[in-house]
Write a protein that holds these residues in place. Structure first.
Motif, short mmCIF file in Angstrom:
data_model
loop_
_atom_site.label_atom_id
_atom_site.label_comp_id
_atom_site.label_asym_id
_atom_site.label_seq_id
_atom_site.Cartn_x
_atom_site.Cartn_y
_atom_site.Cartn_z
N ASP A 1 0.78 -40.22 -23.75
CA ASP A 1 -0.14 -39.53 -24.72
C ASP A 1 0.05 -38.00 -25.00
N ASP A 2 1.34 -37.58 -24.48
CA ASP A 2 1.63 -35.96 -24.32
C ASP A 2 3.02 -35.80 -24.89
N ARG B 1 2.03 -41.10 -17.45
CA ARG B 1 1.71 -39.82 -17.80
C ARG B 1 2.05 -39.09 -19.20
N VAL B 2 3.22 -39.66 -20.02
CA VAL B 2 3.84 -38.90 -20.79
C VAL B 2 3.55 -39.72 -22.14
N ASP C 1 1.86 -25.09 -21.83
CA ASP C 1 2.02 -25.69 -23.35
C ASP C 1 3.61 -25.31 -23.74
N ARG D 1 4.58 -28.77 -26.09
CA ARG D 1 3.62 -29.73 -26.21
C ARG D 1 3.03 -30.00 -27.53
N GLU D 2 3.13 -31.20 -28.30
CA GLU D 2 2.76 -31.14 -29.63
C GLU D 2 1.07 -30.80 -29.77
N LYS D 3 0.19 -31.04 -28.91
CA LYS D 3 -1.14 -30.73 -28.87
C LYS D 3 -1.37 -29.11 -28.79
#
Length: 186
Positions: A25-26, A22-23, A69, A41-43
């Motif tokens: 790619d986040d 889960r983590v 976020d 969150r970087e995104k």
């Protein structure tokens, strides 16, 4: 999951692996500016610029964002580390949590690799007739952390070929690098 010092069960490792998935790619980003310690969150960050190593060196907070976020925001008493013991502890805890989250996928992959290696070694012990006492000695050497690379006898991978220079036959783990009299690996 509860805190334990016992080895992980397969169920616990599976649960941790699910978290790692889960983590993966986040990633999170920690901002520590003028007494405001935030995790995002970087995104969600905008105008992100990264250095050569991929680390964020410049960013902006989003003008609008989903409530998920921004992970956490703490108002600290001080602007800089080293001024207040409690603030420093909070900074370190937040950085540790974000870093632990970031390395979790690599740690799960390493545990899985070690499990495969262990399974391989157990299979080798079971199917080979080691000379008396050699199997126990080889296993002790391996578990002591002696530098070895585990390969199949017919391996032709980039890390090993049958005529690997500097290797000698090693019944349990494939091959072992020969160390010269001066202690240098050959």
């Amino acid at each position: 999951m509860t805190h334990t010092t016992q080895p992980l069960t397969q169920q616990q490792l599976g649960d941790i692996a699910a978290i790692a998935t889960r983590v993966a790619d986040d990633p999170f980003y920690v901002s520590d500016c003028e007494g405001s310690l935030q995790v995002w969150r970087e995104k969600a960050l905008t105008h992100v610029r990264r250095d050569e190593s991929g680390e964020i060196e410049m960013y902006s907070f989003p003008s609008t964002y989903k409530v998920t976020d921004q992970i956490v925001e703490l108002d600290l008493s001080t602007w800089d580390p080293g001024e207040d013991e409690i603030d420093d502890k909070q900074r370190q805890d937040i950085h540790d949590l974000v870093e632990a989250r970031a390395v979790l996928p690599a740690l799960v992959a390493e545990v899985r690799r070690l499990q495969r290696q262990r399974k391989y070694l157990i299979a080798q012990l079971a199917k080979r007739d080691a000379e008396p006492g050699r199997g126990d000695t080889a296993l002790r050497e391996f578990l002591a952390g002696e530098e070895t690379h585990v390969v199949a006898d017919d391996s032709d991978g980039p890390e090993h070929v049958d005529d690997c220079p500097g290797c000698e036959a090693f019944t349990l783990t494939g091959h072992r690098a020969v160390v010269a009299g001066d202690g240098q690996q050959q």
